[in-house]
Design a protein around this motif. Sequence first.
Motif, PDB file in Angstrom:
ATOM      1  N   ARG A 159       0.821  -1.210   0.000  1.00 34.07           N
ATOM      2  CA  ARG A 159       0.000   0.000   0.000  1.00 34.07           C
ATOM      3  C   ARG A 159       0.859   1.267   0.000  1.00 34.07           C
ATOM      4  N   VAL A 160       1.884   1.318   0.829  1.00 34.19           N
ATOM      5  CA  VAL A 160       2.751   2.499   0.900  1.00 34.19           C
ATOM      6  C   VAL A 160       3.540   2.665  -0.397  1.00 34.19           C
ATOM      7  N   LYS A 161       4.012   1.568  -0.961  1.00 34.85           N
ATOM      8  CA  LYS A 161       4.779   1.637  -2.203  1.00 34.85           C
ATOM      9  C   LYS A 161       3.915   2.160  -3.338  1.00 34.85           C
ATOM     10  N   ALA A 162       2.677   1.702  -3.398  1.00 35.34           N
ATOM     11  CA  ALA A 162       1.783   2.165  -4.450  1.00 35.34           C
ATOM     12  C   ALA A 162       1.458   3.650  -4.303  1.00 35.34           C
ATOM     13  N   ALA A 163       1.382   4.141  -3.045  1.00 33.80           N
ATOM     14  CA  ALA A 163       1.010   5.536  -2.795  1.00 33.80           C
ATOM     15  C   ALA A 163       2.172   6.497  -3.022  1.00 33.80           C
ATOM     16  N   THR A 164       3.407   6.009  -2.952  1.00 37.23           N
ATOM     17  CA  THR A 164       4.570   6.902  -3.028  1.00 37.23           C
ATOM     18  C   THR A 164       5.429   6.677  -4.266  1.00 37.23           C
ATOM     19  N   GLY A 165       5.459   5.452  -4.754  1.00 37.29           N
ATOM     20  CA  GLY A 165       6.339   5.141  -5.871  1.00 37.29           C
ATOM     21  C   GLY A 165       7.803   5.095  -5.497  1.00 37.29           C
ATOM     22  N   LEU A 166       8.119   5.092  -4.199  1.00 37.35           N
ATOM     23  CA  LEU A 166       9.510   5.059  -3.730  1.00 37.35           C
ATOM     24  C   LEU A 166       9.873   3.659  -3.260  1.00 37.35           C
ATOM     25  N   PRO A 167      11.175   3.344  -3.226  1.00 37.81           N
ATOM     26  CA  PRO A 167      11.589   2.036  -2.706  1.00 37.81           C
ATOM     27  C   PRO A 167      11.046   1.832  -1.288  1.00 37.81           C
ATOM     28  N   THR A 168      10.487   0.661  -1.052  1.00 33.83           N
ATOM     29  CA  THR A 168       9.819   0.389   0.226  1.00 33.83           C
ATOM     30  C   THR A 168      10.282  -0.969   0.745  1.00 33.83           C
ATOM     31  N   THR A 169      10.443  -1.055   2.067  1.00 32.71           N
ATOM     32  CA  THR A 169      10.965  -2.268   2.660  1.00 32.71           C
ATOM     33  C   THR A 169      10.377  -2.463   4.056  1.00 32.71           C
ATOM     34  N   TYR A 170      10.769  -3.544   4.679  1.00 34.72           N
ATOM     35  CA  TYR A 170      10.433  -3.835   6.078  1.00 34.72           C
ATOM     36  C   TYR A 170      11.732  -4.254   6.747  1.00 34.72           C
ATOM     37  N   ALA A 171      11.908  -3.954   8.051  1.00 29.23           N
ATOM     38  CA  ALA A 171      13.170  -4.223   8.749  1.00 29.23           C
ATOM     39  C   ALA A 171      12.952  -5.149   9.933  1.00 29.23           C
ATOM     40  N   ASP A 172      13.819  -6.173  10.022  1.00 31.77           N
ATOM     41  CA  ASP A 172      13.743  -7.082  11.168  1.00 31.77           C
ATOM     42  C   ASP A 172      15.061  -7.837  11.301  1.00 31.77           C
ATOM     43  N   VAL A 173      15.203  -8.499  12.439  1.00 36.45           N
ATOM     44  CA  VAL A 173      16.362  -9.348  12.689  1.00 36.45           C
ATOM     45  C   VAL A 173      16.419 -10.431  11.614  1.00 36.45           C
ATOM     46  N   TRP A 174      17.606 -10.776  11.184  1.00 33.94           N
ATOM     47  CA  TRP A 174      17.747 -11.676  10.040  1.00 33.94           C
ATOM     48  C   TRP A 174      17.061 -13.013  10.263  1.00 33.94           C
ATOM     49  N   GLY A 175      17.034 -13.508  11.492  1.00 36.02           N
ATOM     50  CA  GLY A 175      16.384 -14.777  11.778  1.00 36.02           C
ATOM     51  C   GLY A 175      14.885 -14.742  11.553  1.00 36.02           C
ATOM     52  N   PHE A 176      14.257 -13.571  11.761  1.00 39.46           N
ATOM     53  CA  PHE A 176      12.816 -13.460  11.522  1.00 39.46           C
ATOM     54  C   PHE A 176      12.516 -13.294  10.034  1.00 39.46           C
ATOM     55  N   TRP A 177      13.447 -12.748   9.281  1.00 38.42           N
ATOM     56  CA  TRP A 177      13.279 -12.736   7.835  1.00 38.42           C
ATOM     57  C   TRP A 177      13.284 -14.170   7.296  1.00 38.42           C
ATOM     58  N   GLN A 178      14.088 -15.035   7.895  1.00 35.38           N
ATOM     59  CA  GLN A 178      14.145 -16.415   7.420  1.00 35.38           C
ATOM     60  C   GLN A 178      12.812 -17.135   7.596  1.00 35.38           C
ATOM     61  N   LYS A 179      12.016 -16.687   8.572  1.00 30.66           N
ATOM     62  CA  LYS A 179      10.724 -17.317   8.836  1.00 30.66           C
ATOM     63  C   LYS A 179       9.546 -16.523   8.262  1.00 30.66           C
ATOM     64  N   ALA A 180       9.837 -15.414   7.570  1.00 30.63           N
ATOM     65  CA  ALA A 180       8.784 -14.548   7.057  1.00 30.63           C
ATOM     66  C   ALA A 180       8.053 -15.222   5.895  1.00 30.63           C
ATOM     67  N   PRO A 181       6.774 -14.910   5.699  1.00 33.15           N
ATOM     68  CA  PRO A 181       6.036 -15.481   4.556  1.00 33.15           C
ATOM     69  C   PRO A 181       6.568 -14.934   3.234  1.00 33.15           C
ATOM     70  N   GLN A 182       6.404 -15.689   2.188  1.00 34.51           N
ATOM     71  CA  GLN A 182       6.902 -15.285   0.881  1.00 34.51           C
ATOM     72  C   GLN A 182       6.245 -13.998   0.403  1.00 34.51           C
ATOM     73  N   SER A 183       4.993 -13.766   0.832  1.00 33.53           N
ATOM     74  CA  SER A 183       4.306 -12.538   0.418  1.00 33.53           C
ATOM     75  C   SER A 183       5.049 -11.289   0.874  1.00 33.53           C
TER      76      SER A 183
END
Length: 547
Positions: A159-183
């Motif tokens: 939603r934020v990426k569509a509203a701004t057109g700027l690079p958008t990301t989420y930040a977390d500890v690397w171990g939680f990225w490993q368990k994050a959903p593919q979406s």
Amino acid sequence: MGTLLRWLPPLLLAAALTYGFWAWIGRGIELPPAPDPKLACVSYTPFQGDQTPYDRTLVIPPEQIAADLDHLKPVTDCVRIYATDQGIDQTVPLAAERQMQVLLGIWIGSEPESYEPQIARAIELAREYPQAVKAIIVGNEVLLRGEQSGERLAELVTRVKAATGLPTTYADVWGFWQKAPQSLVDAVDFMTIHLLPYWEDDPKPAEEAIHHLDYVLETMQAQFPGKVLMVGETGWPSAGRAREDAVPSLVEQAKYLRLFMRDVAARGIDYNIIEAFDQPWKRHQEGAVGGYWGIFDGARMAKFDWFGPVSNHPDWQAKAGLAVAIGLVCLGIARFRNVTAGWRAAWLFSFLALAGGSAVALQLDRASLITVSGFDGAVETGLLLQSLLVLTLALRPMPTLGTAPLAAAVDWAAQARMPVPFVGLLRFAVFVGAATVALALAFDGRYRGFPLATYGLPAILFLVIQIRAGVFLKPSADPDLADGRLSRVFSAIFVGCGLYLLWAEGPKNLEALAFVAILALLTLNLAGAWRRDAAFAANGAATAPTG
């Protein structure tokens, strides 16, 4: 005059050794230089002094943020912020005025009513200052805190990426990225991973932590091929408790950051350092270590440079002078009415006084690092006074430890009898404090430090007093067994907590090992009462009626 001259040579030598000790621990350590005089980006939270994000009425004045950005401009052209409320949103236009960029963070919690206004404000800022917003970070360690699902975060990022057109990301500890959903992985333009070797389950010292960095980056690149990685948070604390052989200090902080910058420069990976300025409010959450991740201290002074030697005690000369002054004052008070001493006593007390002065100076240094509130200040002041009293007592010509056992202090407190058993009260205060700290470390030690000077000095000095009084490891003549009962309680706490700390902290944590040694010395202080109990029990059995 002859007596005073007898004190002069040992005092001069003790002062020289004290100066040498501080020169050694304050020496500059040669480190590899940083590859670049400017950092890619640094985390910026503007809170100073008593300011805290938990005060929801607080709005940071824009001039405060402007002054901070002016301070940071020489070392970086990018800052990362974590929220858009409490006046922090002013960072974006102020950064734009200075040709700086912002990693624009949106704080995502569990309640939409708290984060929806932040999303709206971030979109406004991104549209108004697109040249200043390097990227938008929708949520920080939300998965770690368990406040939203990965699928919900993916929706917000999209939603934020569509509203701004700027690079958008989420930040977390690397171990939680490993368990994050593919979406969520698919939704972000790049993956922002946090890598804090000090807080890892298997912490490493700074130089070994760089090898861990290599392992993490290679692991993540293998698991997410083709996905761009950014190290969104990494750093090292300059003060606080050790975790195994990961030791917070100025030298270790500078070493880690310099080595890290060399490593990521070779890999071509973008990064953000945590953090710009020390944040005192974090000490309420994470103990002393939480407040000392900044490359600048709370007064906005640089902790070290990026190329030359680094010292853990850059002000060591002032501390050496303070240590000598403390030792001489305590010696003067203890010997004010009786300066007479043989050569052996003059040498012993001179070295004891100035070594004790260094211990108190180290304790004062630690107190300045861990004090957050007025209550903390009162406690640390009391502990400093306690150390000064014990040192002065140990330097007296005729210590009288045996006349005031622990039980006498308890009886006095219960009945307010006179005279005051001063030594017993002092010993009791030391043992109660040490037992409290030992239990706290055993049951909730993650953020608690090891007060080595605070209890190491009394532990050693009370042994010295016992030896001089001729009561060390000897049964007392006092038939009151209450002192023995107190000794059993304190001994059980010290031994039990010491054994637990050996198991929990492991052999690599030298601070923990030193504190366990202090607990052993305190237990040894109580051995005389145990022997007295045994002696009285044997005498009672020998004289007891048989029928």
